[in-house]
Write a protein that holds these residues in place. Structure first.
Motif, PDB file in Angstrom:
ATOM      1  N   LYS A  29     -66.598   7.443 -11.277  1.00  0.00           N
ATOM      2  CA  LYS A  29     -67.414   8.401 -12.027  1.00  0.00           C
ATOM      3  C   LYS A  29     -67.896   9.535 -11.131  1.00  0.00           C
ATOM      4  O   LYS A  29     -67.807  10.721 -11.500  1.00  0.00           O
ATOM      5  N   ASP A  33     -66.859  13.309 -11.787  1.00  0.00           N
ATOM      6  CA  ASP A  33     -67.945  14.233 -12.144  1.00  0.00           C
ATOM      7  C   ASP A  33     -67.961  15.453 -11.231  1.00  0.00           C
ATOM      8  O   ASP A  33     -68.153  16.592 -11.677  1.00  0.00           O
ATOM      9  N   ASN A  39     -70.001  15.278 -16.864  1.00  0.00           N
ATOM     10  CA  ASN A  39     -70.601  13.943 -16.872  1.00  0.00           C
ATOM     11  C   ASN A  39     -69.603  12.995 -17.515  1.00  0.00           C
ATOM     12  O   ASN A  39     -69.410  13.021 -18.732  1.00  0.00           O
ATOM     13  N   THR A  40     -68.938  12.188 -16.720  1.00  0.00           N
ATOM     14  CA  THR A  40     -67.894  11.296 -17.210  1.00  0.00           C
ATOM     15  C   THR A  40     -68.481   9.934 -17.540  1.00  0.00           C
ATOM     16  O   THR A  40     -69.067   9.283 -16.682  1.00  0.00           O
ATOM     17  N   ASN A  41     -68.317   9.520 -18.790  1.00  0.00           N
ATOM     18  CA  ASN A  41     -68.755   8.188 -19.199  1.00  0.00           C
ATOM     19  C   ASN A  41     -67.522   7.337 -19.460  1.00  0.00           C
ATOM     20  O   ASN A  41     -66.825   7.521 -20.467  1.00  0.00           O
ATOM     21  N   ASP A  69     -62.226   7.723 -20.579  1.00  0.00           N
ATOM     22  CA  ASP A  69     -63.649   7.907 -20.885  1.00  0.00           C
ATOM     23  C   ASP A  69     -63.935   7.675 -22.368  1.00  0.00           C
ATOM     24  O   ASP A  69     -63.032   7.331 -23.149  1.00  0.00           O
ATOM     25  N   GLU A  70     -65.192   7.862 -22.747  1.00  0.00           N
ATOM     26  CA  GLU A  70     -65.615   7.572 -24.122  1.00  0.00           C
ATOM     27  C   GLU A  70     -64.989   8.514 -25.144  1.00  0.00           C
ATOM     28  O   GLU A  70     -64.984   8.220 -26.339  1.00  0.00           O
TER      29      GLU A  70
END
Length: 272
Positions: A29, A33, A39-41, A69-70
């Motif tokens: 992350k 980022d 902002n990597t989720n 990611d999401e």
């Protein structure tokens, strides 16, 4: 004389440490980022050394870090210390094989293809323009401002760039830290995220379990080079097969030709 570089002296551009570090979602992350200014989720824990193949007749690839990611964006990141003079086409192969796995059979809407970002991090300037970062998208030759919005991005990062005004200070600090993952470099970083990453890297370097794994990997390569015998090679390959490693993984770990590994595996099976 073969000398093993101590684990504590490895940098993130060294393959062993990169793979170990990127098993930790926080390190992945932080890296993404900073590189992508976002902002990597992550949706799932990242996978290291993920195998991909379109069919048994085609070449298999092994991805250093594979994450999603999401928003279902797929990231593939590689640390590449040596200039193998084939990295642009290698990234093309990686892109193609990743894409070929994304749509289930029967799906006809190609707009369902995930966005894919491939990132290669290198301590050399692949293109010679002195940049820290080279970002590639498909564009029209006749209308250069016309971008082909196909969701594919390839980024080549050079730890030794010379134009700091074109990227963020934090990216420059990250690239320098990846090439020299030391207390000294970490201490002068203004980025708290990189300092926190360094604390996690120090824990990896201080781990007895990681030290044993690193030593075993090194010893296998040295034994193979010193003895070079077929019997030793068979023993090492048998051990790798017991761990369900692929032919390509075995070849890379032992630093020998894939065809040679395949032939020895055939002989091992014929002995049974």
């Amino acid at each position: 004389m073969n000398q093993r570089k101590p684990l504590k002296e490895l940098n993130l551009l060294d393959k062993f440490l990169f793979d170990e570090a990127m098993d930790d979602p926080e390190n992945v992350k932080t890296m993404l980022d900073i590189i992508l200014s976002q902002n990597t989720n992550l949706k799932h824990p990242p996978q290291t050394e993920k195998e991909q193949r379109t069919s048994t007749d085609n070449r298999q690839i092994r991805l250093d870090v594979y994450a999603i990611d999401e928003d279902d964006v797929i990231y593939e990141a590689e640390a590449q210390k040596e200039n193998t003079h084939n990295l642009p086409k290698r990234s093309r192969l990686y892109q193609g094989i990743i894409d070929s796995k994304l749509l289930p059979p029967g799906v006809i809407d190609f707009n369902l293809l995930n966005e894919v970002l491939i990132v290669l991090i290198m301590p050399f300037d692949l293109f010679g323009y002195g940049l820290y970062r080279y970002t590639f998208h498909m564009r029209c030759e006749e209308v250069p401002e016309l971008k082909l919005d196909d969701g594919a991005t390839r980024i080549f990062l050079n730890t030794r760039g010379k134009h700091p005004e074109l990227v963020s200070l934090e990216l420059i600090e990250l690239l320098k830290y990846m090439e020299h993952s030391t207390d000294e470099v970490s201490e002068v970083c203004k980025s708290e995220r990189i300092q926190e990453m360094h604390r996690r890297i120090c824990q990896i370097k201080a781990s007895e379990k990681t030290e044993v794994k690193y030593m075993q990997t090194w010893e296998e390569r040295i034994l193979l080079k010193q003895e070079g015998g077929k019997e030793m090679l068979e023993k090492l390959i048998k051990k790798k097969l017991e761990k369900n490693l692929s032919v390509e993984q075995i070849a890379e770990m032992l630093e020998i030709d894939i065809l040679k590994v395949e032939n020895i595996i055939k002989e091992i099976h014929n002995e049974k």
